[in-house]
Design an enzyme around this catalytic site. Sequence first.
Site, short mmCIF file in Angstrom:
data_model
loop_
_atom_site.label_atom_id
_atom_site.label_comp_id
_atom_site.label_asym_id
_atom_site.label_seq_id
_atom_site.Cartn_x
_atom_site.Cartn_y
_atom_site.Cartn_z
CB ALA A 203 56.28 28.56 -41.31
CE LYS B 47 66.65 28.50 -55.08
NZ LYS B 47 66.43 28.99 -53.70
CB SER C 135 70.38 28.87 -57.17
OG SER C 135 71.18 27.86 -57.76
CG LEU D 231 57.15 21.63 -43.10
CD1 LEU D 231 55.76 22.08 -42.67
CD2 LEU D 231 57.12 21.15 -44.55
CB ILE E 258 72.72 27.24 -46.64
CG1 ILE E 258 73.70 26.50 -47.57
CG2 ILE E 258 72.99 28.74 -46.67
CD1 ILE E 258 73.50 26.82 -49.05
CB VAL F 91 67.20 32.47 -40.65
CG1 VAL F 91 67.84 31.74 -41.84
CG2 VAL F 91 68.12 33.57 -40.13
CB THR F 92 62.55 31.19 -44.15
OG1 THR F 92 63.28 31.30 -45.38
CG2 THR F 92 61.88 32.51 -43.82
CE1 TYR G 71 66.88 25.01 -56.11
CE2 TYR G 71 68.53 25.30 -57.82
CZ TYR G 71 68.16 25.38 -56.49
OH TYR G 71 69.06 25.83 -55.55
CB ALA G 72 66.82 26.90 -63.57
#
Length: 247
Positions: A59, A157, A140, A40, A20, A13-14, A153-154
């Site tokens: 990472a 995603k 998202s 990170l 979340i 899981v990154t 951002y949009a």
Amino acid sequence: MVTRRFGGRRVVVTGAARGIGARIAERFAAEGADVVVLDLLRDPGAAHAAAIGARFVEADLTDVASARAAMTEAIETLGGIDVLVNNAGILRFGSVMETTPEQWDEVLAVNSRSMLLTTQVAAQAMIEAGDGGAIVNLASMAGKAGGAGQVAYAASKSAVIALTRVTALELGEHRIRANALCPGYVLTEMGAATRTQEQVDLWSSYSPLGRLGTPDDVAGLALFLASDDGAYLTGQAVNVTGGMIMH
């Protein structure tokens, strides 16, 4: 009673140090999976991994070499991989007219390009093992509906949704499934400093359920998509929005 759907499964899981991703990693571990938290944030990531009985790999997903090396290390640590959850992401605000090329590149490097890199490494390991696998990408609601003041951002995603569909098309012959989640407003540490109670109340009113999402709302669906119960689902971009988006 907690079920053990993922006993013996190997999961990466990154972005799982907090928010979340942290809850997704915790839920996988509780259901028997061998989990690597890849992040990170060294101290909170290592602490969370220790708390849930997982392992931690550091990472920098904005760096191509670091992303590939960390993913390779995670898979070697687990002795293989059955599930990849690409959760890592950043939120940056900026309008179409204000966003700089540097800001655009930063957001897409973390939110989209990193998923291509981790998917390439994980899928190669899955193909060589011959046992199939599941990839769950966190997109998202903004990837479907846009979001004024969130152009990078949009866009990032939307790219995740497209990447997921192409991954499903190309890797299905290897029994590798790929699906995306499209959360709506979920209260996490990301963006906490920029929201007010008035905003939370307004956003809650957009849902027929009258509330915002929780990390558990997203984690529950992530685990379903990675489980055998989701075996005939691939290429989907599933909304987790409390009805704010219905397409």
